[in-house]
Design a protein around this motif. Structure first.
Motif, PDB file in Angstrom:
ATOM      1  N   SER A 109     -12.077   7.731  -2.823  1.00  0.00           N
ATOM      2  CA  SER A 109     -11.359   6.516  -2.317  1.00  0.00           C
ATOM      3  C   SER A 109     -11.558   5.436  -3.338  1.00  0.00           C
ATOM      4  O   SER A 109     -10.408   4.573  -3.235  1.00  0.00           O
ATOM      5  N   GLY A 161      -3.969  -1.692   1.914  1.00  0.00           N
ATOM      6  CA  GLY A 161      -4.113  -0.640   2.683  1.00  0.00           C
ATOM      7  C   GLY A 161      -3.005  -0.394   3.767  1.00  0.00           C
ATOM      8  O   GLY A 161      -2.368  -1.425   3.924  1.00  0.00           O
ATOM      9  N   PRO A 162      -2.645   0.704   4.324  1.00  0.00           N
ATOM     10  CA  PRO A 162      -3.499   1.961   3.977  1.00  0.00           C
ATOM     11  C   PRO A 162      -2.979   2.640   2.629  1.00  0.00           C
ATOM     12  O   PRO A 162      -1.832   2.395   2.041  1.00  0.00           O
ATOM     13  N   TRP A 163      -3.968   3.371   2.067  1.00  0.00           N
ATOM     14  CA  TRP A 163      -3.753   4.034   0.792  1.00  0.00           C
ATOM     15  C   TRP A 163      -3.045   5.600   1.048  1.00  0.00           C
ATOM     16  O   TRP A 163      -3.613   6.367   1.742  1.00  0.00           O
ATOM     17  N   ARG A 164      -1.917   5.544   0.244  1.00  0.00           N
ATOM     18  CA  ARG A 164      -1.389   6.748   0.062  1.00  0.00           C
ATOM     19  C   ARG A 164      -1.616   7.358  -1.268  1.00  0.00           C
ATOM     20  O   ARG A 164      -1.959   6.712  -2.319  1.00  0.00           O
ATOM     21  N   ASP A 219     -13.307   2.855   5.594  1.00  0.00           N
ATOM     22  CA  ASP A 219     -12.874   4.072   6.478  1.00  0.00           C
ATOM     23  C   ASP A 219     -14.054   5.048   6.311  1.00  0.00           C
ATOM     24  O   ASP A 219     -14.077   5.792   5.380  1.00  0.00           O
ATOM     25  N   GLY A 265      -8.997   7.573   8.719  1.00  0.00           N
ATOM     26  CA  GLY A 265      -7.465   6.930   9.271  1.00  0.00           C
ATOM     27  C   GLY A 265      -7.427   5.761   9.786  1.00  0.00           C
ATOM     28  O   GLY A 265      -6.444   4.994   9.947  1.00  0.00           O
ATOM     29  N   GLY A 266      -8.618   5.106   9.873  1.00  0.00           N
ATOM     30  CA  GLY A 266      -8.756   3.836  10.564  1.00  0.00           C
ATOM     31  C   GLY A 266      -9.997   2.941  10.043  1.00  0.00           C
ATOM     32  O   GLY A 266     -11.160   3.566  10.398  1.00  0.00           O
ATOM     33  N   TRP A 279      -8.813   2.439   3.274  1.00  0.00           N
ATOM     34  CA  TRP A 279      -8.054   2.449   4.382  1.00  0.00           C
ATOM     35  C   TRP A 279      -7.250   3.764   3.817  1.00  0.00           C
ATOM     36  O   TRP A 279      -6.508   3.812   3.008  1.00  0.00           O
ATOM     37  N   ASP A 302      -4.636   6.630   4.381  1.00  0.00           N
ATOM     38  CA  ASP A 302      -3.479   7.154   5.102  1.00  0.00           C
ATOM     39  C   ASP A 302      -3.503   8.892   4.926  1.00  0.00           C
ATOM     40  O   ASP A 302      -3.480   9.462   3.866  1.00  0.00           O
TER      41      ASP A 302
END
Length: 347
Positions: free
Chosen positions: A135, A143-146, A222, A252-253, A288, A290
């Protein structure tokens, strides 16, 4: 499945090897026992895997060696004709990479190139490769990071992981095999490295010592339990096709550092004192994931809550303390009581 796991004596790698053995895979673990932490802990993981293999339908072989050793890789690929490869061997850690950037380049990028070159020299058997990424490649972006966000590394470690991803993409195009890069998000759990935050926090709290907190206690991470990461990694290994993909494997959180410490205190049933320190260079203020892509394409679904995961880890720490008391080569704190380690040849 004939599976090679580089770095398989380490934290995530040993859990993946254990899972693969239960699934009936023939597993070869390659690990150099790098000295970034006590090699006796990695030796203990290998011994555990031997015990698991005795009760599993799959087979297990351990090889001590460096993934950058082309001759060793050639012997392994010729003998075992691997169908799948999980490349987890790497030097970990943001802060140590600031002091030794060249070492991280040579290990993390050089090791990835050496592995794919071995696959290129032995065509026709490997169908799928997964490469452990991080990450940290996202840097400090909101975030959230895609997965489609551009890398923005803040440390040599993060840069080495981003570069390894690019080499993996290049070799996927050259070789026409399936390759997936897995961006792990703050993985924790039994057998984790002693230098990781949750391990250090737990050790100090059990000793009644304050926990050092670098920077803002509201910083967020995360946190992902290792069992969830292993299930996601296994799903990526089983993915069909010959394309290239990147997947986030996180919970995811995010949780704040304050929430993490509070949850750890509840699990330990004791208050935890804090030792506030200045921010550390290279650390992102928040992570964070995704996980929509992994959920849709891999069926990935985190199952372990933070408090459940911490309870599992603390239970393992207490068990390991008792187990280590009876080991001739390992103290309860994980320090070797003998010099050297038993070596095994590639045979």
């Amino acid at each position: 499945m004939r599976l090679l796991i580089t770095g398989g004596a380490g934290f995530i790698g040993s859990h993946l090897a254990e899972w693969a053995l239960v699934q009936g895979a023939d597993v070869v673990v390659l690990d150099a026992f790098a000295s970034n932490y006590d090699p006796a802990l990695k030796q203990a993981n290998v011994e555990l895997l031997r015990l698991r293999a005795a009760r599993a339908s799959g087979s297990f072989r351990f090889v001590r060696g460096d993934v950058r050793n082309g001759e060793l890789l050639d012997r392994l690929f010729a003998r075992h004709r691997f169908t799948h490869v999980a490349h987890l061997a790497a030097l970990p850690g943001v802060r140590p990479s600031l002091a030794e950037p060249r070492r991280y380049l040579e290990a993390n990028v050089g090791g990835t190139v050496a592995l794919f070159e071995a696959i290129r020299r032995h065509p026709g058997t490997v169908r799928r490769v997964v490469v452990a990424s991080s990450s940290s490649v996202y840097g400090a972006q909101p975030g959230p990071w895609r997965e489609d966000m551009p890398p923005a590394p803040l440390s040599p470690y993060a840069a080495s992981k981003a570069a390894a991803e690019q080499y993996a993409l290049t070799y996927q195009r050259l070789l026409g095999i399936g390759v997936s890069c897995l961006r792990y998000f703050t993985v924790y759990g039994p057998r984790q490295r002693p230098d990781m935050a949750i391990a250090r926090f737990t050790a100090r709290a059990l000793a009644g010592q304050p926990i050092p907190v670098f920077g803002d206690i509201q910083s967020r991470r995360d946190y992902t339990e290792v069992g969830d990461v292993v299930r996601g990694t296994w799903a990526a290994l089983l993915e069909p096709g010959t394309g290239f993909e990147i997947y986030n494997l996180g919970s995811g959180g995010p949780f704040t550092l304050q929430q993490l410490i509070a949850a750890l205190g509840r699990v330990l049933h004791r208050p935890i004192a804090l030792d506030l320190q200045p921010p550390a260079p290279g650390d992102a203020p928040a992570t964070w994931a995704d996980i929509g892509r992994a959920r849709e394409r891999l069926g990935y679904e985190p199952r372990v809550s933070l408090e459940q995961g911490l309870a599992r880890y603390v239970a393992w720490v207490r068990w390991h303390h008792q187990w280590a008391q009876g080991r001739p080569g390992l103290s309860a704190g994980g320090r070797s009581r003998r010099s050297g380690d038993r070596r095994e040849s590639w045979r």
